[in-house]
Scaffold this motif. Structure first.
Motif, PDB file in Angstrom:
ATOM      1  N   LEU A 242      12.744 -17.089  -5.786  1.00 13.17           N
ATOM      2  CA  LEU A 242      11.721 -17.756  -4.975  1.00 13.17           C
ATOM      3  C   LEU A 242      10.607 -18.285  -5.871  1.00 13.17           C
ATOM      4  N   LYS A 243      10.182 -17.502  -6.849  1.00 11.62           N
ATOM      5  CA  LYS A 243       9.131 -17.952  -7.774  1.00 11.62           C
ATOM      6  C   LYS A 243       9.567 -19.228  -8.509  1.00 11.62           C
ATOM      7  N   ILE A 244      10.828 -19.256  -8.907  1.00  6.04           N
ATOM      8  CA  ILE A 244      11.340 -20.428  -9.635  1.00  6.04           C
ATOM      9  C   ILE A 244      11.330 -21.663  -8.745  1.00  6.04           C
ATOM     10  N   VAL A 245      11.824 -21.507  -7.512  1.00  4.54           N
ATOM     11  CA  VAL A 245      11.873 -22.643  -6.588  1.00  4.54           C
ATOM     12  C   VAL A 245      10.463 -23.116  -6.256  1.00  4.54           C
ATOM     13  N   LEU A 246       9.542 -22.189  -6.019  1.00  4.05           N
ATOM     14  CA  LEU A 246       8.157 -22.562  -5.718  1.00  4.05           C
ATOM     15  C   LEU A 246       7.537 -23.361  -6.863  1.00  4.05           C
ATOM     16  N   ARG A 247       7.841 -22.972  -8.083  1.00  2.44           N
ATOM     17  CA  ARG A 247       7.295 -23.667  -9.259  1.00  2.44           C
ATOM     18  C   ARG A 247       7.759 -25.125  -9.296  1.00  2.44           C
ATOM     19  N   HIS A 248       8.966 -25.379  -8.783  1.00  2.00           N
ATOM     20  CA  HIS A 248       9.509 -26.741  -8.823  1.00  2.00           C
ATOM     21  C   HIS A 248       9.060 -27.601  -7.636  1.00  2.00           C
ATOM     22  N   THR A 249       8.247 -27.034  -6.752  1.00  5.02           N
ATOM     23  CA  THR A 249       7.668 -27.851  -5.671  1.00  5.02           C
ATOM     24  C   THR A 249       6.349 -28.488  -6.070  1.00  5.02           C
ATOM     25  N   GLU A 250       5.840 -28.146  -7.241  1.00  4.30           N
ATOM     26  CA  GLU A 250       4.506 -28.588  -7.656  1.00  4.30           C
ATOM     27  C   GLU A 250       4.482 -30.082  -8.004  1.00  4.30           C
ATOM     28  N   PRO A 251       3.334 -30.737  -7.863  1.00  9.39           N
ATOM     29  CA  PRO A 251       3.224 -32.191  -8.028  1.00  9.39           C
ATOM     30  C   PRO A 251       3.626 -32.718  -9.398  1.00  9.39           C
ATOM     31  N   ASN A 252       3.604 -31.874 -10.436  1.00  3.69           N
ATOM     32  CA  ASN A 252       3.961 -32.371 -11.767  1.00  3.69           C
ATOM     33  C   ASN A 252       5.465 -32.522 -11.956  1.00  3.69           C
ATOM     34  N   MET A 253       6.254 -32.098 -10.987  1.00  3.44           N
ATOM     35  CA  MET A 253       7.710 -32.215 -11.079  1.00  3.44           C
ATOM     36  C   MET A 253       8.177 -33.591 -10.587  1.00  3.44           C
ATOM     37  N   PRO A 254       9.331 -34.087 -11.075  1.00  3.99           N
ATOM     38  CA  PRO A 254       9.862 -35.362 -10.577  1.00  3.99           C
ATOM     39  C   PRO A 254      10.137 -35.287  -9.072  1.00  3.99           C
ATOM     40  N   THR A 255       9.982 -36.405  -8.391  1.00  2.69           N
ATOM     41  CA  THR A 255      10.127 -36.414  -6.929  1.00  2.69           C
ATOM     42  C   THR A 255      11.467 -35.852  -6.444  1.00  2.69           C
ATOM     43  N   PRO A 256      12.631 -36.248  -7.016  1.00  2.00           N
ATOM     44  CA  PRO A 256      13.889 -35.687  -6.515  1.00  2.00           C
ATOM     45  C   PRO A 256      13.944 -34.162  -6.633  1.00  2.00           C
TER      46      PRO A 256
END
Length: 439
Positions: free
Chosen positions: A336-350
């Motif tokens: 869950l921590k990993i997935v949450l980290r990838h929802t942040e605005p600095n990640m690519p849109t896809p």
């Protein structure tokens, strides 16, 4: 599966609602049916007349009907009424048996109340006899249930509508031996029907036939055979999928095999999928599917393997997104921590879109709901759409105010439409919960 509506309708809250799969995908199949009914030459003449007569003008569907009727010299109101002005589609339950030298073929219309009650359908019936003869008969189906008694010899198999000229769903009650034989038919749609029957049977003989279909000359049939073996899910079916994988070159079939291994959820496939995931010579999309499949199987080393896959570069980050979906399937606090980290605005849109959608796999935890609520207000409409679809999987009443805000304020009509649909489903879900409590 989500909702049914006529292709032509004036019942909508916002215009975007009519730009859905009923208009496009279903519309294309209905046009294909019309072409099959009239013949290519007449259909093209009708289109030419329609385009030239109404050049630079606004038109409606009746203008097309009149042009087609003029060229075909026949009434088409029945076709328009069934397939353009009515919701749903035909569902045909088909069975056959042979005794006393007579083939008994039963066809029953079983569509639901959201469809036209009794369709008129021109059906072609293909009969392949045991002596090698092939016969094709035209049948006009215009009753709820029809039983045909045909003579001509003992059939090897029977195939309904071999060229797929009629849009329909089929519920096939064919004998196993006939499906085994039909999996080698020259008509692709007959082979697909055979795969459907074999999947429901699931016996060792059915698995043998499906394994043979994995190497069909058309990738679509092979892919359906792979999915069927995944649904059968036995140790033998999984073994056949892994054995055949190395013999197949088409990436779409390989992807279907990998997806099927995930659907079967058998541990013996995990090491095989791990090798596919980390094979740099394999297709990006096959590797992404392997990542999702590993998560579904919940292999003991899956988390380590999927974390490693997060670092692989690929087209539109497809491998990373597959790894995120696989990690979400595991459902642990760490993933869950990993997935949450990838929802942040600095990640690519896809990547953000996939991460937001994947949060629903963790259930309505406080941190999950918080991120989904914020994502519904994101400046990127794809992220907002992902948040709304995650709400559809969660069906949590705490998301209702945020969904209602999307319905009333979002500038994107698609998001407004889906948000309203999700909100209505949550309310129905709540009503059912109240009923259960009373019981």
């Amino acid at each position: 599966r989500r909702y049914s509506r006529p292709i032509v309708t004036n019942l909508y809250k916002i215009p975007d609602e009519v730009f859905d799969r009923h208009a496009y995908e279903k519309g294309s199949v209905v046009l294909h049916m019309l072409r099959s009914l009239l013949g290519d030459e007449t259909f093209r003449r009708g289109l030419k007349l329609f385009l030239e007569r109404h050049r630079y003008k606004a038109v409606d569907i009746e203008d097309l009907r009149k042009a087609m009727e003029e060229e075909a010299g026949q009434d088409l109101e029945w076709f328009w009424r069934q397939f353009l002005y009515s919701a749903g589609h035909p569902v045909l339950k088909v069975s056959w048996s042979f005794s006393d030298g007579v083939l008994k073929l039963q066809i029953k219309q079983t569509q639901g109340e959201d469809s036209y009650p009794v369709y008129t359908l021109p059906l072609e019936i293909k009969i392949v006899y045991e002596d090698g003869r092939t016969e094709r008969r035209e049948v006009m189906l215009n009753e709820k249930e029809v039983t045909l008694h045909l003579s001509g010899g003992k059939p090897k198999y029977v195939c309904v509508d071999p060229a797929f000229r009629v849009m329909k769903a089929l519920d096939l009650q064919y004998p196993l031996e006939s499906a085994v034989a039909m999996v080698e038919d020259e008509d692709m749609y007959c082979r697909l029907q055979a795969v459907e029957v074999l999947k429901k049977n699931g016996s060792a003989k059915a698995v043998d036939a499906l394994a043979k279909a994995l190497q069909d000359k058309f990738w679509g049939v092979a892919a359906e055979a792979a999915k069927a073996l995944g649904e059968v899910g036995t140790a033998d079916a999984v073994s056949r999928l892994m054995e055949t994988y190395g013999k197949i070159d088409h990436p779409r079939v390989r992807r279907a095999i990998v997806e099927a291994l995930g659907s079967a959820r058998r541990k013996e496939a995990a090491e095989f999928l791990d090798k596919v995931l980390h094979d740099p010579s394999e297709s990006y999309y096959v590797r992404a599917e392997a990542a999702r499949a590993l998560g579904k199987i919940k292999w003991e080393f899956a988390e380590h393997s999927l974390k490693k896959a997060l670092e692989y570069p690929s087209h539109l980050d497809v491998i990373k997104r597959g790894a995120l979906e696989g990690l979400a399937e595991l459902g642990t606090d760490e993933t869950l921590k990993i997935v949450l980290r990838h929802t942040e605005p600095n990640m690519p849109t896809p990547v953000r879109v996939t991460a937001v959608q994947s949060l629903a796999k963790f259930g309505p935890r406080k941190e999950v709901l918080e991120v989904i609520k914020n994502a519904m207000r994101d400046e990127n409409f794809r992220v907002r759409y992902a948040a709304v679809t995650a709400a559809l999987e969660l069906l949590d009443p705490r998301l209702l105010p945020d969904l209602q805000e999307r319905v009333e304020q979002d500038i994107d009509g698609r998001i407004r439409r889906v948000a309203r649909e999700v909100a209505e489903k949550i309310k129905k879900f709540m009503d059912k919960g109240t009923e259960y409590q009373k019981l």
